[in-house]
Design a protein around this motif. Structure first.
Motif, short mmCIF file in Angstrom:
data_model
loop_
_atom_site.label_atom_id
_atom_site.label_comp_id
_atom_site.label_asym_id
_atom_site.label_seq_id
_atom_site.Cartn_x
_atom_site.Cartn_y
_atom_site.Cartn_z
N HIS A 114 34.92 39.76 52.19
CA HIS A 114 33.90 40.01 51.00
C HIS A 114 33.00 40.99 51.49
N LYS A 129 35.74 38.54 42.86
CA LYS A 129 36.63 37.57 43.27
C LYS A 129 38.13 37.56 42.60
N LEU A 131 39.41 39.26 50.51
CA LEU A 131 38.58 37.93 49.86
C LEU A 131 37.59 37.21 50.81
N TYR A 175 35.96 48.27 50.89
CA TYR A 175 36.99 47.71 49.75
C TYR A 175 38.03 48.57 49.50
N GLU A 201 29.86 39.13 40.58
CA GLU A 201 30.38 38.34 41.83
C GLU A 201 31.93 37.78 41.36
N GLY A 202 32.00 37.18 40.19
CA GLY A 202 33.07 36.88 39.67
C GLY A 202 34.41 37.94 39.55
N CYS A 209 40.59 40.11 43.85
CA CYS A 209 41.28 39.85 45.09
C CYS A 209 42.41 38.96 44.71
N ILE A 210 41.78 37.79 44.13
CA ILE A 210 42.95 37.01 43.85
C ILE A 210 44.06 37.12 42.93
N TYR A 237 44.82 41.27 51.01
CA TYR A 237 43.83 40.77 49.78
C TYR A 237 43.48 39.74 50.40
#
Length: 465
Positions: free
Chosen positions: A330, A422, A327, A337, A418-419, A425-426, A323
């Motif tokens: 991208h 992220k 990230l 993905y 976009e958020g 992944c995070i 992951y």
């Protein structure tokens, strides 16, 4: 009741494995549906704030703190019947848990007052998760110790249970996006009426799976009722000082954070960021394939050779690295993905395949220390921990979505999508790292100690006749 002294009961075999598989198949028809689609259903269809939905999922866990342990005590203190000690609960409660799950997804109420929709969500969710799901999941999970005393048999039950959950995930993860989404004004959106129908179908399938579990599984090990006077102080002390239990609880919470965030965010990153419900279905399909083709055949062999703790720690660290790479890279293509998602699922899969056998290791460890067999209570505490993990992932996902400004109106704004990427992944990255840390530094049952506990219990049971 059939016990290991009853020659009329067939030896442990494929029927038990298939039956135990069907049990988790039934569980996950409602559990995975809730973890993957309830948040999106109530935000996008019912128009309720994601923060409110996430708060409910976390608040309900305070109720579970009582209902789970209470059900564990009921199971431990119940007397064996002709069908066993644990099996009867599966037949009794399969109908209520399926009906309660169906009631959660009633899109006909989408135009009702906001307060009524929140009320309906709260009542149906608590009935499903805190009461009916608890009353079937605790006996089902505790039953593994009664099916066979052999650690290898229990490891196989754990693998087959995970296969059942994986197959349910395949049906829900692949089938639901294909039928539940529709295109409106060029956007991929969730259809409320379709979700209601899907929830009803999954409820019926859950009942069928539970009945297969009841029919195929046999209890061979006599687990007598715990007739000791309930000592809350002793029980609490034994639980909070049980390092192996605390370690597996911490790891389970982190595992659910990683796994359910992956599943939950898939409902946002694929339709909103990538605009592809087909890629979401594919991710569920490929995740299932690697679980069945790679993790299931190798989990017992690798854990027998290296140890369950050791295998799980390494595999989760590997998933975290995957992951992190996703990230950084991208990927703009949804199918790239999907590839990252699939490889990470292998790391998740090994731990997921053997975690149920690790619970029986914890139960054995507790019996070695305390001289009391408390399958129901220990499994209940672990089940509560899983619900905490589910709630934290849903609550965290809801809170983070609110933080980046996600609403019905902003669902396709570029900054918001976009958020979403992220977060997808995070959140699992952090979850996998936490799993590895909890297993390595807190959970004490390495390969050597598990083998020592099995030998000690065999010696004690032989001495007891």
């Amino acid at each position: 009741m059939g016990t290991d002294s009853n020659s009329s009961v067939q030896p442990f075999g494929i029927k038990d494995k298939l039956g135990y598989m069907f049990g988790d198949f039934g569980n996950d028809f409602t559990f995975i549906l809730s973890s993957s689609f309830m948040l999106k259903f109530y935000t996008d269809v019912m128009g309720i704030s994601s923060g409110v939905v996430g708060t409910l999922m976390m608040a309900a866990r305070f109720i579970d703190a009582f209902t789970d342990v209470t059900m564990g005590q009921i199971v431990d203190r119940s007397k064996p019947t002709k069908d066993g000690k644990f099996r009867p609960w599966i037949k009794r409660m399969c109908g209520p848990v399926a009906i309660a799950s169906f009631l959660i997804y009633q899109s006909a109420f989408a135009n009702m007052a906001y307060g009524f929709k929140v009320f309906w969500m709260v009542v149906t969710y608590i009935l499903w998760g805190s009461i009916f799901y608890t009353s079937i999941n605790i006996p089902y999970g505790s039953m593994a110790s009664a099916i066979s005393p052999d650690p290898k048999d229990r490891a196989q039950l754990s693998t087959w249970r995970s296969i059942g959950g994986t197959l349910a995930g395949l049906v829900i993860g692949v089938g639901t996006p294909l039928f539940a989404y529709e295109t409106v004004n060029g956007n991929t959106v969730l259809s409320g009426p379709r979700m209601t129908v899907i929830a009803g179908i999954f409820g019926v399938l859950a009942i069928i799976c539970y009945l297969f579990c009841f029919k195929l599984v046999r209890e061979r090990v006599e687990v007598p009722a715990n007739n000791q006077k309930l000592d809350i102080a002793r029980l609490f002390k034994s639980l909070v000082t049980n390092r192996s239990l605390l370690g597996i609880i911490a790891a389970a919470i982190a595992l659910l954070l990683a796994m359910l965030t992956m599943q939950g965010m898939a409902g946002f990153v694929f339709p909103n960021f990538y605009g592809s419900a087909e890629a979401q279905s594919l991710s569920s399909l490929t995740g299932t394939i690697v679980m069945l083709a790679i993790c299931a055949p190798l989990a017992v062999k690798l854990s027998t050779k290296f140890g369950k703790k050791e295998l799980s720690t390494v595999s989760c660290l590997a998933a975290a690295v995957v992951y992190l790479a996703c990230l950084i890279i991208h990927p703009a293509n949804p199918y790239v993905y999907v590839a990252f998602y699939t490889v990470a699922y292998i790391g998740l899969g090994f731990f997921n395949m053997i975690i149920w056998a690790m619970i029986t290791d914890v139960i054995d460890d507790s019996e070695v220390k305390n001289g009391i067999r408390e399958d129901g209570t220990i499994y209940a505490v672990y089940s509560f921990a899983r619900k905490i993990g589910q709630a934290l992932s849903s609550g965290l996902t809801g809170a983070l979505l609110s933080m980046i400004g996600y609403t019905q109106a902003t669902a396709f704004d570029p900054d918001v999508t976009e958020g979403i990427f992220k977060l997808s992944c995070i959140a699992p990255l952090v979850g996998f790292v936490l799993v590895a840390l909890c297993l390595w530094f807190i959970y004490p049952l390495n390969k050597k100690r598990v083998e020592e506990n099995v030998a000690e219990l065999a010696r004690r049971h032989k001495a007891q006749g």
